[in-house]
Design a protein around this motif. Structure first.
Motif, PDB file in Angstrom:
ATOM      1  N   ILE A 217       0.818  -1.216   0.000  1.00  0.00           N
ATOM      2  CA  ILE A 217       0.000   0.000   0.000  1.00  0.00           C
ATOM      3  C   ILE A 217       0.855   1.270   0.000  1.00  0.00           C
ATOM      4  O   ILE A 217       0.448   2.315  -0.512  1.00  0.00           O
ATOM      5  CB  ILE A 217      -0.946  -0.015   1.227  1.00  0.00           C
ATOM      6  N   ALA A 218       2.051   1.206   0.573  1.00  0.00           N
ATOM      7  CA  ALA A 218       2.881   2.404   0.754  1.00  0.00           C
ATOM      8  C   ALA A 218       3.199   3.128  -0.553  1.00  0.00           C
ATOM      9  O   ALA A 218       3.218   4.364  -0.580  1.00  0.00           O
ATOM     10  CB  ALA A 218       4.172   2.047   1.491  1.00  0.00           C
ATOM     11  N   GLY A 219       3.438   2.402  -1.623  1.00  0.00           N
ATOM     12  CA  GLY A 219       3.715   3.063  -2.897  1.00  0.00           C
ATOM     13  C   GLY A 219       2.528   3.870  -3.381  1.00  0.00           C
ATOM     14  O   GLY A 219       2.680   4.976  -3.917  1.00  0.00           O
ATOM     15  N   LEU A 220       1.347   3.334  -3.158  1.00  0.00           N
ATOM     16  CA  LEU A 220       0.124   4.023  -3.577  1.00  0.00           C
ATOM     17  C   LEU A 220      -0.127   5.271  -2.735  1.00  0.00           C
ATOM     18  O   LEU A 220      -0.435   6.341  -3.268  1.00  0.00           O
ATOM     19  CB  LEU A 220      -1.058   3.063  -3.498  1.00  0.00           C
ATOM     20  N   THR A 221       0.032   5.161  -1.416  1.00  0.00           N
ATOM     21  CA  THR A 221      -0.209   6.338  -0.582  1.00  0.00           C
ATOM     22  C   THR A 221       0.843   7.418  -0.843  1.00  0.00           C
ATOM     23  O   THR A 221       0.521   8.602  -0.791  1.00  0.00           O
ATOM     24  CB  THR A 221      -0.280   5.985   0.913  1.00  0.00           C
ATOM     25  N   ALA A 222       2.077   7.022  -1.161  1.00  0.00           N
ATOM     26  CA  ALA A 222       3.106   8.014  -1.519  1.00  0.00           C
ATOM     27  C   ALA A 222       2.710   8.757  -2.792  1.00  0.00           C
ATOM     28  O   ALA A 222       2.923   9.966  -2.913  1.00  0.00           O
ATOM     29  CB  ALA A 222       4.457   7.334  -1.687  1.00  0.00           C
ATOM     30  N   GLU A 223       2.107   8.037  -3.731  1.00  0.00           N
ATOM     31  CA  GLU A 223       1.689   8.633  -5.005  1.00  0.00           C
ATOM     32  C   GLU A 223       0.565   9.650  -4.833  1.00  0.00           C
ATOM     33  O   GLU A 223       0.504  10.642  -5.542  1.00  0.00           O
ATOM     34  CB  GLU A 223       1.235   7.512  -5.942  1.00  0.00           C
ATOM     35  N   ILE A 224      -0.327   9.409  -3.888  1.00  0.00           N
ATOM     36  CA  ILE A 224      -1.499  10.277  -3.741  1.00  0.00           C
ATOM     37  C   ILE A 224      -1.362  11.305  -2.621  1.00  0.00           C
ATOM     38  O   ILE A 224      -2.211  12.183  -2.497  1.00  0.00           O
ATOM     39  CB  ILE A 224      -2.790   9.450  -3.553  1.00  0.00           C
ATOM     40  N   ALA A 225      -0.319  11.205  -1.816  1.00  0.00           N
ATOM     41  CA  ALA A 225      -0.140  12.124  -0.691  1.00  0.00           C
ATOM     42  C   ALA A 225      -0.143  13.565  -1.172  1.00  0.00           C
ATOM     43  O   ALA A 225       0.475  13.910  -2.177  1.00  0.00           O
ATOM     44  CB  ALA A 225       1.161  11.820   0.025  1.00  0.00           C
ATOM     45  N   GLY A 226      -0.872  14.400  -0.455  1.00  0.00           N
ATOM     46  CA  GLY A 226      -0.907  15.821  -0.752  1.00  0.00           C
ATOM     47  C   GLY A 226      -1.849  16.227  -1.867  1.00  0.00           C
ATOM     48  O   GLY A 226      -2.055  17.418  -2.096  1.00  0.00           O
ATOM     49  N   ARG A 227      -2.436  15.263  -2.561  1.00  0.00           N
ATOM     50  CA  ARG A 227      -3.371  15.605  -3.639  1.00  0.00           C
ATOM     51  C   ARG A 227      -4.748  15.909  -3.046  1.00  0.00           C
ATOM     52  O   ARG A 227      -5.146  15.293  -2.051  1.00  0.00           O
ATOM     53  CB  ARG A 227      -3.492  14.446  -4.619  1.00  0.00           C
TER      54      ARG A 227
END
Length: 156
Positions: A10-20
């Motif tokens: 999941i971490a790669g996905l949350t890094a991708e969407i963080a701050g959006r």
């Protein structure tokens, strides 16, 4: 599938969407890049099924809904928590998303829908509220909550 393996997935996905912003554009992005048929969607769906089979995901049950917080908000997940529910033709408890909610819908029954949405992603903005509803069958729904924030209400 162990919790740490799931968090890594999941971490790669949350890094991708963080701050959006949690809005329709984010939903469109997630459905384009990580929607049904994508490797990431299939990996998350398979991981959820394996974790449920292993007994550590959706280990609680109330009112016909299996559920559980899988991961508390953490820096490793950009402050998101991860919860998963297993629902079949039922409406869950009404709640508010103080900072929004990002949902991944994984039908276990072909054609099952979550709040009217088919397999894939839906995004609710900050301050939104709903009674999460699965119709036309059974589905797993994984949801990210910024800072783990959710407020259950008595509203219908």
């Amino acid at each position: 599938m162990e919790v740490q393996e799931f968090e890594t997935l999941i971490a790669g996905l949350t890094a991708e969407i963080a701050g959006r912003p949690l809005d329709e554009q984010l939903a469109k992005h997630l459905n384009t890049q990580h929607g049904p048929g994508s490797d990431s969607y299939q990996a998350i769906f398979a991981a959820c099924r394996a974790a449920i089979e292993a007994g550590w995901m959706c280990k609680h049950e109330a009112g016909g809904i299996r559920y559980g917080r899988v991961i508390k908000p953490s820096p490793a997940l950009q402050g998101f928590s991860v919860d998963v529910v297993d629902m079949a033709d039922i409406a869950g408890p009404h709640h508010v998303h103080p900072h929004g909610e990002i949902d991944l819908i994984m039908p276990l029954t072909e054609g099952a829908r979550f709040d009217g949405h088919p397999a894939g992603w839906c995004v609710y903005g900050a301050g939104s509220a709903h009674r999460p509803t699965v119709s036309s069958g059974r589905a797993l729904v994984l949801y990210f909550l910024p800072q783990g924030a959710i407020e259950f209400t008595r509203a219908a």
